[in-house]
Write a protein that holds these residues in place. Structure first.
Motif, PDB file in Angstrom:
ATOM      1  N   ALA A   1      86.680 -40.637 -13.135  1.00 47.33           N
ATOM      2  CA  ALA A   1      87.673 -41.695 -12.956  1.00 47.33           C
ATOM      3  C   ALA A   1      87.225 -42.972 -13.652  1.00 47.33           C
ATOM      4  O   ALA A   1      88.027 -43.665 -14.312  1.00 47.33           O
ATOM      5  CB  ALA A   1      87.903 -41.950 -11.466  1.00 47.33           C
TER       6      ALA A   1
ATOM      7  N   THR B   1      87.629 -42.544 -17.409  1.00 47.37           N
ATOM      8  CA  THR B   1      89.029 -42.685 -17.802  1.00 47.37           C
ATOM      9  C   THR B   1      89.451 -44.151 -17.797  1.00 47.37           C
ATOM     10  O   THR B   1      90.131 -44.622 -18.726  1.00 47.37           O
ATOM     11  CB  THR B   1      89.930 -41.881 -16.848  1.00 47.37           C
ATOM     12  N   ALA B   2      89.041 -44.880 -16.777  1.00 46.21           N
ATOM     13  CA  ALA B   2      89.378 -46.304 -16.690  1.00 46.21           C
ATOM     14  C   ALA B   2      88.765 -47.076 -17.853  1.00 46.21           C
ATOM     15  O   ALA B   2      89.407 -47.949 -18.454  1.00 46.21           O
ATOM     16  CB  ALA B   2      88.901 -46.874 -15.356  1.00 46.21           C
TER      17      ALA B   2
ATOM     18  N   VAL C   1      97.299 -38.843 -17.673  1.00 42.69           N
ATOM     19  CA  VAL C   1      97.105 -40.298 -17.581  1.00 42.69           C
ATOM     20  C   VAL C   1      97.042 -40.918 -18.969  1.00 42.69           C
ATOM     21  O   VAL C   1      97.645 -41.971 -19.234  1.00 42.69           O
ATOM     22  CB  VAL C   1      95.826 -40.613 -16.781  1.00 42.69           C
TER      23      VAL C   1
ATOM     24  N   VAL D   1      93.546 -36.051 -16.570  1.00 40.26           N
ATOM     25  CA  VAL D   1      93.161 -37.054 -17.558  1.00 40.26           C
ATOM     26  C   VAL D   1      94.145 -37.065 -18.728  1.00 40.26           C
ATOM     27  O   VAL D   1      94.558 -38.143 -19.190  1.00 40.26           O
ATOM     28  CB  VAL D   1      91.730 -36.789 -18.059  1.00 40.26           C
TER      29      VAL D   1
ATOM     30  N   ALA E   1      90.815 -31.360 -13.551  1.00 43.78           N
ATOM     31  CA  ALA E   1      90.428 -32.731 -13.899  1.00 43.78           C
ATOM     32  C   ALA E   1      90.868 -33.078 -15.314  1.00 43.78           C
ATOM     33  O   ALA E   1      91.394 -34.173 -15.572  1.00 43.78           O
ATOM     34  CB  ALA E   1      88.916 -32.892 -13.760  1.00 43.78           C
TER      35      ALA E   1
ATOM     36  N   LEU F   1      83.484 -36.717  -9.812  1.00 43.96           N
ATOM     37  CA  LEU F   1      84.882 -37.144  -9.907  1.00 43.96           C
ATOM     38  C   LEU F   1      84.981 -38.659 -10.044  1.00 43.96           C
ATOM     39  O   LEU F   1      85.836 -39.170 -10.782  1.00 43.96           O
ATOM     40  CB  LEU F   1      85.647 -36.660  -8.671  1.00 43.96           C
ATOM     41  N   GLY F   2      84.110 -39.382  -9.339  1.00 42.51           N
ATOM     42  CA  GLY F   2      84.101 -40.835  -9.487  1.00 42.51           C
ATOM     43  C   GLY F   2      83.710 -41.250 -10.885  1.00 42.51           C
ATOM     44  O   GLY F   2      84.289 -42.196 -11.455  1.00 42.51           O
TER      45      GLY F   2
END
Length: 410
Positions: free
Chosen positions: A224, A227-228, A391, A388, A384, A220-221
């Protein structure tokens, strides 16, 4: 002729991408799954090459770009037919595909039809070529004999023949379409700023996620972080050019709960190809980015329902249509942004490591056998993916408030 040449070039790029093993290191042939050496894999090298080639050729003449494109086609053909083997062959295949993608993006310029043809063909061939290979190899027709390679070489005669035919047609079509073309220069500083660290960061995050379940903190990290990275890269690209990168990233995320496009037999393969073409055509004629992103959101919701209720909604059949529509709706963009963005669909897809981790090789009767040891958590993957897509949709709304970038070179 421009559209046809880009369709053929895109198919060659996508067909070459499908032959790249995304989790195999190009630094060491003995690197195991999850090894840091896997950060440098074929897809990473392809993306870096596409970026560098598009920058180097930004102010070249059409003749120079054509020389690069045709040379890259020859390298890909030599790799596919087995004339270049081993790790050197893997490097050649990745570099050749990246060079062809970068050169094709430069030739396409800002011509929306050419860009759409290149993008849809590359995406479709990259995701559906394995299904095509399986159908060709299952044919009960005559057995091909490929005299160039030995029995010990891992070469598919059917794939080699398809590649030789399409690559030859692509080289001829590119020459005929662009031999008298006058190419326009474009900004390259931000292309380098984004195109170099983006695939490297994706490779590092994929390595971090390797071997971990979709519910784990590490996976999950990494998602993330991925995505960032995609959001930052999209805003660093000039003007609104980053919307293509976001559209591709959202397309890969919407189908997280499934293995990908559904193409189990010839009818399903034909349907998937047809939906890709229809989606691309609709996106070209009536481009509405938010409608496309909304369609991806619906597909992601359907994936959550499938994972929770364990019922099939058939969303995998709609994914080719919607993905092609949203990608083409995000065009046109600068040639450099196109070269940097297209590999995102393949380099920034974390579910690959989850599915790979659920299998392990074993030896049975002196033969290598791959067996599934666990079942991926489809519900976690779907949730998840839904987050995404949401976002990315918000990021697109913010990005579209930017003024249209002036394509003149700086």
């Amino acid at each position: 002729m421009k559209v046809l040449s880009m369709i053929l070039a895109g198919f060659v790029v996508g067909y070459a991408i499908s032959d790249i093993r995304p989790l195999d290191s190009l630094l060491s042939s003995t690197a195991e799954f999850g090894s840091p050496a896997t950060v440098v894999n074929g897809l990473t090298v392809l993306a870096l090459t596409a970026c560098l080639v598009s920058v180097v050729l930004a102010r070249s003449s059409a003749r120079g770009v054509l020389i690069m494109a045709i040379g890259a086609v020859l390298v890909i053909v030599f790799r596919t037919v087995g004339m270049v083997t081993g790790m050197f062959g893997d490097w050649a295949g990745a570099v050749g595909a990246g060079a062809l993608l970068g050169a094709s993006a430069v030739l396409a310029g800002r011509h929306r039809g050419a860009q759409a043809s290149l993008a849809v063909a590359a995406v479709g061939a990259g995701l559906l070529s394995k299904a095509l290979d399986a159908l060709l190899q299952a044919d009960d027709g005559p057995v091909f004999v490929w005299d160039v390679v030995g029995a010990e070489d891992d070469v598919s005669p059917q794939r080699a023949i398809v590649m030789v035919i399409v690559a030859s047609a692509a080289a001829i079509a590119l020459f005929l379409a662009y031999r008298h073309e006058e190419l326009q220069p474009y900004e390259t500083r931000r292309i380098l700023l984004v195109g170099i660290p983006l695939p490297v960061a994706a490779g590092v995050l994929t390595w971090i996620a390797a071997g971990h379940d979709a519910r784990s903190v590490e996976w999950l990290g990494a998602l993330a972080g991925m995505t960032a990275v995609a959001l930052v890269a999209s805003f660093l690209l000039p003007g609104r050019n980053g919307r293509l990168l976001l559209a591709l990233f959202a397309s890969s995320s919407a189908g997280m709960g499934s293995i990908g496009f559904n193409a189990g037999d010839s009818a399903q393969l034909a349907l998937s190809v047809g939906l890709l073409v229809v989606g691309g055509g609709l996106g070209y004629r009536w481009p509405q980015l938010y409608i496309g992103l909304g369609g991806l959101f619906v597909i992601a919701v359907a994936g959550v329902i499938e994972g929770y209720a364990e019922v099939s909604t058939g969303s995998e059949f709609a994914l080719p249509l919607v993905a092609a529509y949203v990608v083409v709706s995000a065009l046109a963009t600068s040639p450099g942004s196109l070269a940097v963005s297209l590999p995102v669909l393949f380099t920034m897809t974390l579910p690959v490591v989850v599915y790979s981790a659920s299998y392990e090789p074993s030896l049975s009767m002196d033969e290598s056998v791959i067996s599934r040891t666990s079942e991926p958590d489809y519900l976690a993957l779907s949730v998840a993916g839904l987050v995404v897509v949401a976002v990315v949709t918000i990021a697109c709304a913010v990005l579209m408030r930017r003024p249209v970038h002036n394509p003149a070179a700086r």
